[in-house]
Write a protein that holds these residues in place. Structure first.
Motif, PDB file in Angstrom:
ATOM      1  N   PHE A  60       0.864  -1.179   0.000  1.00  8.27           N
ATOM      2  CA  PHE A  60       0.000   0.000   0.000  1.00  8.27           C
ATOM      3  C   PHE A  60       0.898   1.225   0.000  1.00  8.27           C
ATOM      4  O   PHE A  60       1.647   1.461   0.945  1.00  8.27           O
ATOM      5  CB  PHE A  60      -0.933   0.040   1.210  1.00  8.27           C
ATOM      6  N   VAL A  61       0.837   1.967  -1.062  1.00  9.85           N
ATOM      7  CA  VAL A  61       1.603   3.194  -1.202  1.00  9.85           C
ATOM      8  C   VAL A  61       0.609   4.342  -1.309  1.00  9.85           C
ATOM      9  O   VAL A  61      -0.060   4.481  -2.342  1.00  9.85           O
ATOM     10  CB  VAL A  61       2.513   3.152  -2.458  1.00  9.85           C
ATOM     11  N   PRO A  62       0.454   5.150  -0.249  1.00 12.63           N
ATOM     12  CA  PRO A  62      -0.485   6.272  -0.326  1.00 12.63           C
ATOM     13  C   PRO A  62      -0.020   7.281  -1.367  1.00 12.63           C
ATOM     14  O   PRO A  62       1.071   7.821  -1.262  1.00 12.63           O
ATOM     15  CB  PRO A  62      -0.480   6.857   1.081  1.00 12.63           C
ATOM     16  N   HIS A  63      -0.844   7.499  -2.367  1.00 15.88           N
ATOM     17  CA  HIS A  63      -0.442   8.331  -3.494  1.00 15.88           C
ATOM     18  C   HIS A  63      -1.672   8.941  -4.155  1.00 15.88           C
ATOM     19  O   HIS A  63      -2.808   8.575  -3.849  1.00 15.88           O
ATOM     20  CB  HIS A  63       0.311   7.487  -4.525  1.00 15.88           C
ATOM     21  N   GLY A  64      -1.422   9.836  -5.104  1.00 20.80           N
ATOM     22  CA  GLY A  64      -2.514  10.395  -5.886  1.00 20.80           C
ATOM     23  C   GLY A  64      -2.017  11.424  -6.876  1.00 20.80           C
ATOM     24  O   GLY A  64      -0.856  11.862  -6.827  1.00 20.80           O
ATOM     25  N   LEU A  65      -2.909  11.772  -7.777  1.00 24.65           N
ATOM     26  CA  LEU A  65      -2.610  12.795  -8.780  1.00 24.65           C
ATOM     27  C   LEU A  65      -2.797  14.183  -8.161  1.00 24.65           C
ATOM     28  O   LEU A  65      -3.771  14.424  -7.434  1.00 24.65           O
ATOM     29  CB  LEU A  65      -3.543  12.642  -9.976  1.00 24.65           C
ATOM     30  N   VAL A  66      -1.864  15.067  -8.430  1.00 29.00           N
ATOM     31  CA  VAL A  66      -1.962  16.433  -7.932  1.00 29.00           C
ATOM     32  C   VAL A  66      -3.270  17.040  -8.452  1.00 29.00           C
ATOM     33  O   VAL A  66      -3.624  16.886  -9.621  1.00 29.00           O
ATOM     34  CB  VAL A  66      -0.744  17.272  -8.375  1.00 29.00           C
ATOM     35  N   GLY A  67      -3.987  17.695  -7.560  1.00 21.92           N
ATOM     36  CA  GLY A  67      -5.270  18.287  -7.911  1.00 21.92           C
ATOM     37  C   GLY A  67      -6.438  17.369  -7.583  1.00 21.92           C
ATOM     38  O   GLY A  67      -7.580  17.812  -7.571  1.00 21.92           O
ATOM     39  N   GLN A  68      -6.150  16.102  -7.303  1.00 17.36           N
ATOM     40  CA  GLN A  68      -7.216  15.149  -6.974  1.00 17.36           C
ATOM     41  C   GLN A  68      -7.105  14.618  -5.550  1.00 17.36           C
ATOM     42  O   GLN A  68      -7.974  13.881  -5.098  1.00 17.36           O
ATOM     43  CB  GLN A  68      -7.215  13.994  -7.971  1.00 17.36           C
ATOM     44  N   VAL A  69      -5.999  14.945  -4.880  1.00  7.40           N
ATOM     45  CA  VAL A  69      -5.792  14.524  -3.492  1.00  7.40           C
ATOM     46  C   VAL A  69      -5.291  15.715  -2.686  1.00  7.40           C
ATOM     47  O   VAL A  69      -4.841  16.709  -3.250  1.00  7.40           O
ATOM     48  CB  VAL A  69      -4.766  13.356  -3.393  1.00  7.40           C
ATOM     49  N   ASP A  70      -5.346  15.584  -1.380  1.00  8.63           N
ATOM     50  CA  ASP A  70      -4.797  16.616  -0.506  1.00  8.63           C
ATOM     51  C   ASP A  70      -3.281  16.442  -0.488  1.00  8.63           C
ATOM     52  O   ASP A  70      -2.761  15.473   0.082  1.00  8.63           O
ATOM     53  CB  ASP A  70      -5.371  16.470   0.897  1.00  8.63           C
ATOM     54  N   ALA A  71      -2.575  17.347  -1.120  1.00  7.70           N
ATOM     55  CA  ALA A  71      -1.120  17.232  -1.269  1.00  7.70           C
ATOM     56  C   ALA A  71      -0.403  17.213   0.073  1.00  7.70           C
ATOM     57  O   ALA A  71       0.629  16.561   0.216  1.00  7.70           O
ATOM     58  CB  ALA A  71      -0.584  18.373  -2.134  1.00  7.70           C
ATOM     59  N   GLU A  72      -0.920  17.885   1.054  1.00  7.03           N
ATOM     60  CA  GLU A  72      -0.272  17.935   2.366  1.00  7.03           C
ATOM     61  C   GLU A  72      -0.276  16.566   3.045  1.00  7.03           C
ATOM     62  O   GLU A  72       0.661  16.208   3.744  1.00  7.03           O
ATOM     63  CB  GLU A  72      -0.975  18.959   3.248  1.00  7.03           C
ATOM     64  N   TRP A  73      -1.320  15.780   2.821  1.00 10.52           N
ATOM     65  CA  TRP A  73      -1.485  14.496   3.502  1.00 10.52           C
ATOM     66  C   TRP A  73      -1.088  13.303   2.644  1.00 10.52           C
ATOM     67  O   TRP A  73      -1.111  12.162   3.109  1.00 10.52           O
ATOM     68  CB  TRP A  73      -2.928  14.332   3.957  1.00 10.52           C
ATOM     69  N   THR A  74      -0.720  13.535   1.399  1.00  9.69           N
ATOM     70  CA  THR A  74      -0.393  12.440   0.484  1.00  9.69           C
ATOM     71  C   THR A  74       1.110  12.444   0.226  1.00  9.69           C
ATOM     72  O   THR A  74       1.634  13.354  -0.394  1.00  9.69           O
ATOM     73  CB  THR A  74      -1.169  12.610  -0.839  1.00  9.69           C
ATOM     74  N   PRO A  75       1.817  11.392   0.686  1.00  9.65           N
ATOM     75  CA  PRO A  75       3.279  11.409   0.593  1.00  9.65           C
ATOM     76  C   PRO A  75       3.864  11.101  -0.777  1.00  9.65           C
ATOM     77  O   PRO A  75       5.034  11.345  -1.012  1.00  9.65           O
ATOM     78  CB  PRO A  75       3.701  10.347   1.611  1.00  9.65           C
ATOM     79  N   VAL A  76       3.050  10.572  -1.696  1.00  7.50           N
ATOM     80  CA  VAL A  76       3.510  10.301  -3.059  1.00  7.50           C
ATOM     81  C   VAL A  76       2.548  11.003  -4.003  1.00  7.50           C
ATOM     82  O   VAL A  76       1.370  10.656  -4.089  1.00  7.50           O
ATOM     83  CB  VAL A  76       3.569   8.789  -3.374  1.00  7.50           C
ATOM     84  N   LEU A  77       3.075  11.995  -4.699  1.00  9.31           N
ATOM     85  CA  LEU A  77       2.256  12.793  -5.610  1.00  9.31           C
ATOM     86  C   LEU A  77       2.724  12.592  -7.045  1.00  9.31           C
ATOM     87  O   LEU A  77       3.932  12.546  -7.302  1.00  9.31           O
ATOM     88  CB  LEU A  77       2.347  14.265  -5.240  1.00  9.31           C
ATOM     89  N   ILE A  78       1.778  12.491  -7.948  1.00  8.82           N
ATOM     90  CA  ILE A  78       2.071  12.373  -9.377  1.00  8.82           C
ATOM     91  C   ILE A  78       1.642  13.678 -10.016  1.00  8.82           C
ATOM     92  O   ILE A  78       0.481  14.077  -9.911  1.00  8.82           O
ATOM     93  CB  ILE A  78       1.315  11.181 -10.007  1.00  8.82           C
ATOM     94  N   SER A  79       2.595  14.347 -10.669  1.00  3.88           N
ATOM     95  CA  SER A  79       2.352  15.696 -11.174  1.00  3.88           C
ATOM     96  C   SER A  79       2.859  15.859 -12.600  1.00  3.88           C
ATOM     97  O   SER A  79       3.928  15.360 -12.938  1.00  3.88           O
ATOM     98  CB  SER A  79       3.070  16.700 -10.272  1.00  3.88           C
ATOM     99  N   PRO A  80       2.130  16.606 -13.414  1.00  7.42           N
ATOM    100  CA  PRO A  80       2.605  16.871 -14.772  1.00  7.42           C
ATOM    101  C   PRO A  80       3.563  18.056 -14.876  1.00  7.42           C
ATOM    102  O   PRO A  80       4.180  18.257 -15.905  1.00  7.42           O
ATOM    103  CB  PRO A  80       1.309  17.165 -15.533  1.00  7.42           C
ATOM    104  N   ASN A  81       3.703  18.850 -13.789  1.00 11.96           N
ATOM    105  CA  ASN A  81       4.442  20.108 -13.944  1.00 11.96           C
ATOM    106  C   ASN A  81       5.294  20.522 -12.742  1.00 11.96           C
ATOM    107  O   ASN A  81       5.727  21.658 -12.664  1.00 11.96           O
ATOM    108  CB  ASN A  81       3.457  21.224 -14.261  1.00 11.96           C
TER     109      ASN A  81
END
Length: 143
Positions: A60-81
């Motif tokens: 389980f790797v807590p992650h998400g796309l930037v703009g779709q998750v709370d960036a402060e609480w998500t340690p793995v972010l996927i971002s286009p920019n």
């Protein structure tokens, strides 16, 4: 100063750089570090997002796309920019070029598989980083 690690996937590696990205992200997270994955193609970003949910049954790797998750609480972010700009620990670059914002990170991971276009772009990024006197490490990843 930013350290750049190149991971070259040998022909014997089962999978591609997105498969390896999942393993690497999981390992980096065990160190308690935050990760920003630079994936400028939105289709590839969504594919990586799905792959992180399924790459290993017991993972389980807590992650998400930037703009779709709370960036402060998500340690793995996927971002286009490169957003959010507060991220500065580990950058995994899945783009074909060096991101303009790479130097704000303590560590950059460049993932290279055997696809000809990826190999060529990886060699160009290596040469560019070397010209900038960036600390480089190279890791060969086998099957």
């Amino acid at each position: 100063m930013t350290r750049v690690d190149f991971y070259s996937l040998e022909p014997s590696f089962r999978g591609n750089r997105f498969d390896f990205a999942c393993r690497l992200i999981e390992k980096i997270r065990t160190q308690g570090l935050r990760v920003l994955v630079h994936c400028p193609d939105i289709a590839q970003a969504r594919a990586l997002d799905r792959l992180l949910w399924t790459f290993r049954d017991e993972a389980f790797v807590p992650h998400g796309l930037v703009g779709q998750v709370d960036a402060e609480w998500t340690p793995v972010l996927i971002s286009p920019n490169g957003e959010p700009v507060v991220e500065n620990q580990v950058l995994i670059n899945l783009a074909q070029e060096v991101p303009d914002f790479f130097s704000r990170f303590q560590r950059v991971c460049e993932l290279i598989d055997q696809a000809p276009r990826v190999l060529t772009a990886g060699r160009q990024r290596w040469a560019w980083y070397k010209q900038q006197s960036v600390r480089l490490e190279h890791h060969r990843i086998g099957g």
